[in-house]
Design a protein around this motif. Structure first.
Motif, PDB file in Angstrom:
ATOM      1  N   ARG A  81       0.823  -1.209   0.000  1.00 56.27           N
ATOM      2  CA  ARG A  81       0.000   0.000   0.000  1.00 56.27           C
ATOM      3  C   ARG A  81       0.856   1.257   0.000  1.00 56.27           C
ATOM      4  O   ARG A  81       0.507   2.259  -0.629  1.00 56.27           O
ATOM      5  CB  ARG A  81      -0.909   0.006   1.231  1.00 56.27           C
ATOM      6  N   GLU A  82       1.988   1.238   0.684  1.00 55.25           N
ATOM      7  CA  GLU A  82       2.818   2.425   0.827  1.00 55.25           C
ATOM      8  C   GLU A  82       3.719   2.703  -0.374  1.00 55.25           C
ATOM      9  O   GLU A  82       4.238   3.787  -0.507  1.00 55.25           O
ATOM     10  CB  GLU A  82       3.678   2.320   2.095  1.00 55.25           C
ATOM     11  N   GLN A  83       3.927   1.740  -1.218  1.00 53.05           N
ATOM     12  CA  GLN A  83       4.855   1.900  -2.329  1.00 53.05           C
ATOM     13  C   GLN A  83       4.173   1.635  -3.655  1.00 53.05           C
ATOM     14  O   GLN A  83       3.349   0.742  -3.773  1.00 53.05           O
ATOM     15  CB  GLN A  83       6.045   0.924  -2.186  1.00 53.05           C
ATOM     16  N   ALA A  84       4.540   2.406  -4.661  1.00 55.39           N
ATOM     17  CA  ALA A  84       4.037   2.169  -6.010  1.00 55.39           C
ATOM     18  C   ALA A  84       4.698   0.934  -6.602  1.00 55.39           C
ATOM     19  O   ALA A  84       4.096   0.204  -7.368  1.00 55.39           O
ATOM     20  CB  ALA A  84       4.316   3.377  -6.885  1.00 55.39           C
ATOM     21  N   PHE A  85       5.954   0.693  -6.273  1.00 60.13           N
ATOM     22  CA  PHE A  85       6.699  -0.459  -6.749  1.00 60.13           C
ATOM     23  C   PHE A  85       6.600  -0.654  -8.254  1.00 60.13           C
ATOM     24  O   PHE A  85       6.473  -1.749  -8.746  1.00 60.13           O
ATOM     25  CB  PHE A  85       6.276  -1.740  -6.036  1.00 60.13           C
ATOM     26  N   SER A  86       6.623   0.443  -8.972  1.00 60.80           N
ATOM     27  CA  SER A  86       6.696   0.401 -10.426  1.00 60.80           C
ATOM     28  C   SER A  86       5.517  -0.314 -11.064  1.00 60.80           C
ATOM     29  O   SER A  86       5.617  -0.805 -12.176  1.00 60.80           O
ATOM     30  CB  SER A  86       7.992  -0.264 -10.881  1.00 60.80           C
ATOM     31  N   GLU A 109      13.414   1.970  -9.915  1.00 59.01           N
ATOM     32  CA  GLU A 109      14.457   1.046  -9.473  1.00 59.01           C
ATOM     33  C   GLU A 109      14.584   1.084  -7.950  1.00 59.01           C
ATOM     34  O   GLU A 109      14.747   0.033  -7.312  1.00 59.01           O
ATOM     35  CB  GLU A 109      15.795   1.379 -10.142  1.00 59.01           C
ATOM     36  N   GLU A 110      14.513   2.258  -7.362  1.00 58.89           N
ATOM     37  CA  GLU A 110      14.594   2.383  -5.895  1.00 58.89           C
ATOM     38  C   GLU A 110      13.425   1.682  -5.220  1.00 58.89           C
ATOM     39  O   GLU A 110      13.608   1.008  -4.190  1.00 58.89           O
ATOM     40  CB  GLU A 110      14.656   3.856  -5.495  1.00 58.89           C
ATOM     41  N   ASP A 111      12.209   1.806  -5.782  1.00 55.79           N
ATOM     42  CA  ASP A 111      11.046   1.111  -5.234  1.00 55.79           C
ATOM     43  C   ASP A 111      11.244  -0.397  -5.290  1.00 55.79           C
ATOM     44  O   ASP A 111      10.928  -1.123  -4.347  1.00 55.79           O
ATOM     45  CB  ASP A 111       9.780   1.469  -6.016  1.00 55.79           C
ATOM     46  N   THR A 112      11.763  -0.870  -6.411  1.00 59.82           N
ATOM     47  CA  THR A 112      11.987  -2.297  -6.587  1.00 59.82           C
ATOM     48  C   THR A 112      12.999  -2.813  -5.565  1.00 59.82           C
ATOM     49  O   THR A 112      12.786  -3.856  -4.933  1.00 59.82           O
ATOM     50  CB  THR A 112      12.471  -2.583  -8.026  1.00 59.82           C
ATOM     51  N   ILE A 113      14.073  -2.079  -5.383  1.00 55.19           N
ATOM     52  CA  ILE A 113      15.087  -2.469  -4.396  1.00 55.19           C
ATOM     53  C   ILE A 113      14.479  -2.509  -2.993  1.00 55.19           C
ATOM     54  O   ILE A 113      14.725  -3.448  -2.231  1.00 55.19           O
ATOM     55  CB  ILE A 113      16.299  -1.523  -4.451  1.00 55.19           C
ATOM     56  N   ALA A 114      13.667  -1.525  -2.660  1.00 59.15           N
ATOM     57  CA  ALA A 114      13.027  -1.498  -1.335  1.00 59.15           C
ATOM     58  C   ALA A 114      12.172  -2.753  -1.132  1.00 59.15           C
ATOM     59  O   ALA A 114      12.225  -3.393  -0.067  1.00 59.15           O
ATOM     60  CB  ALA A 114      12.187  -0.236  -1.175  1.00 59.15           C
ATOM     61  N   PHE A 115      11.403  -3.118  -2.138  1.00 56.63           N
ATOM     62  CA  PHE A 115      10.566  -4.304  -2.046  1.00 56.63           C
ATOM     63  C   PHE A 115      11.417  -5.560  -1.873  1.00 56.63           C
ATOM     64  O   PHE A 115      11.150  -6.404  -1.012  1.00 56.63           O
ATOM     65  CB  PHE A 115       9.683  -4.420  -3.295  1.00 56.63           C
ATOM     66  N   ILE A 118      12.934  -5.919   1.579  1.00 52.78           N
ATOM     67  CA  ILE A 118      11.956  -6.426   2.548  1.00 52.78           C
ATOM     68  C   ILE A 118      11.763  -7.927   2.340  1.00 52.78           C
ATOM     69  O   ILE A 118      11.796  -8.709   3.285  1.00 52.78           O
ATOM     70  CB  ILE A 118      10.623  -5.666   2.431  1.00 52.78           C
ATOM     71  N   LEU A 119      11.612  -8.322   1.087  1.00 52.66           N
ATOM     72  CA  LEU A 119      11.466  -9.737   0.766  1.00 52.66           C
ATOM     73  C   LEU A 119      12.661 -10.538   1.284  1.00 52.66           C
ATOM     74  O   LEU A 119      12.509 -11.611   1.862  1.00 52.66           O
ATOM     75  CB  LEU A 119      11.338  -9.896  -0.755  1.00 52.66           C
ATOM     76  N   ARG A 120      13.840  -9.965   1.129  1.00 53.08           N
ATOM     77  CA  ARG A 120      15.087 -10.643   1.518  1.00 53.08           C
ATOM     78  C   ARG A 120      15.109 -11.001   3.008  1.00 53.08           C
ATOM     79  O   ARG A 120      15.668 -12.026   3.399  1.00 53.08           O
ATOM     80  CB  ARG A 120      16.273  -9.736   1.160  1.00 53.08           C
ATOM     81  N   THR A 121      14.482 -10.179   3.839  1.00 49.49           N
ATOM     82  CA  THR A 121      14.498 -10.447   5.281  1.00 49.49           C
ATOM     83  C   THR A 121      13.742 -11.723   5.642  1.00 49.49           C
ATOM     84  O   THR A 121      13.928 -12.253   6.731  1.00 49.49           O
ATOM     85  CB  THR A 121      13.917  -9.269   6.094  1.00 49.49           C
ATOM     86  N   PHE A 122      12.914 -12.220   4.726  1.00 50.30           N
ATOM     87  CA  PHE A 122      12.131 -13.421   4.996  1.00 50.30           C
ATOM     88  C   PHE A 122      12.697 -14.665   4.311  1.00 50.30           C
ATOM     89  O   PHE A 122      12.117 -15.731   4.394  1.00 50.30           O
ATOM     90  CB  PHE A 122      10.680 -13.213   4.551  1.00 50.30           C
ATOM     91  N   VAL A 123      13.831 -14.508   3.661  1.00 52.91           N
ATOM     92  CA  VAL A 123      14.436 -15.623   2.937  1.00 52.91           C
ATOM     93  C   VAL A 123      15.534 -16.237   3.794  1.00 52.91           C
ATOM     94  O   VAL A 123      16.457 -15.544   4.207  1.00 52.91           O
ATOM     95  CB  VAL A 123      15.021 -15.150   1.582  1.00 52.91           C
ATOM     96  N   ASP A 124      15.412 -17.543   4.043  1.00 58.52           N
ATOM     97  CA  ASP A 124      16.456 -18.194   4.817  1.00 58.52           C
ATOM     98  C   ASP A 124      17.251 -19.211   3.999  1.00 58.52           C
ATOM     99  O   ASP A 124      18.250 -19.734   4.470  1.00 58.52           O
ATOM    100  CB  ASP A 124      15.896 -18.839   6.091  1.00 58.52           C
ATOM    101  N   ASP A 125      16.841 -19.467   2.779  1.00 60.55           N
ATOM    102  CA  ASP A 125      17.583 -20.367   1.905  1.00 60.55           C
ATOM    103  C   ASP A 125      18.772 -19.604   1.321  1.00 60.55           C
ATOM    104  O   ASP A 125      18.596 -18.582   0.654  1.00 60.55           O
ATOM    105  CB  ASP A 125      16.655 -20.864   0.792  1.00 60.55           C
TER     106      ASP A 125
END
Length: 153
Positions: A81-86, A109-115, A118-125
Motif C-alpha cells: 500500500r505504501e509503495q508504487a513499486f513500479s 528502481e529504488e522502489d523495486t530495491i526497497a521491495f 523487505i522480501l530478503r528479510t524473509f528468505v532463509d535459503d
C-alpha cells in the motif's frame, strides 16, 4: 495472508512492467545513449522476472515451502500500500525531457530495491538469498547507470 506465491507474483509483475516500460520508453527519447541503456535494462528485467517465475514454479511444486511462511498479511499489505513499486503506467507525454524520464526510472528502481530488501528479510535459503542479492545489486547498477546519464552533457 499473502502467500509466497502472491509475493513472487508481485515481483514478477514488477519486472515485467519494468521490461515493458523501458522498451516503450525507447520510442519517447532521441538520446541514443539512453535508448541503448533502456534496451539493456529491459533485457535484465526480463531475466529477473524469469528467475522469480522459476522460483514461484518450484514453490508451487512444494519445494522451499518455508519461504516467506512467516510474512504476515498486515506487513505485506502495508508494504504494498505504501509503495508504487513500479506497478503504475508511465505517461510519457507528461515527461518533458530525458532527465525527467531518467529520474522517473531511478524512482522505479529504488522502489523495486526497497521491495526486494523487505522480501530478503524473509528468505532463509542461502541459494535463494544469494540470487536475490544479485538481483538487488543489478538494480543498483541500473540506478548508477541512469545517474551517469544525468550527469553527462
Amino acid at each position: 495472508m499473502f502467500t509466497a506465491q502472491d509475493i513472487l507474483d508481485i515481483a514478477i509483475r514488477l519486472e515485467s512492467n519494468g521490461e515493458k516500460t523501458y522498451r516503450d520508453a525507447r520510442g519517447h527519447t532521441e538520446n541514443e545513449d539512453l535508448k541503448s541503456l533502456l534496451e539493456w535494462i529491459a533485457r535484465e528485467e526480463r531475466h529477473h522476472g524469469r528467475w522469480f517465475a522459476e522460483l514461484r514454479d518450484r514453490l508451487s511444486k512444494g519445494e522451499d515451502d518455508h519461504l516467506l511462511a512467516e510474512m504476515s498479511k498486515a506487513l505485506a499489505e502495508d508494504v504494498v500500500r505504501e509503495q508504487a513499486f513500479s506497478l503504475q503506467e508511465v505517461d510519457f507525454e507528461a515527461i518533458a525531457n530525458p532527465d525527467e524520464m531518467i529520474r522517473t526510472f531511478i524512482g522505479f528502481e529504488e522502489d523495486t530495491i526497497a521491495f526486494y530488501n523487505i522480501l530478503r528479510t524473509f528468505v532463509d535459503d542461502p541459494t535463494i538469498a544469494a540470487n536475490l542479492d544479485q538481483i538487488v545489486a543489478e538494480e543498483k547498477k541500473h540506478i548508477a547507470q541512469f545517474k551517469a546519464l544525468l550527469s553527462s552533457p
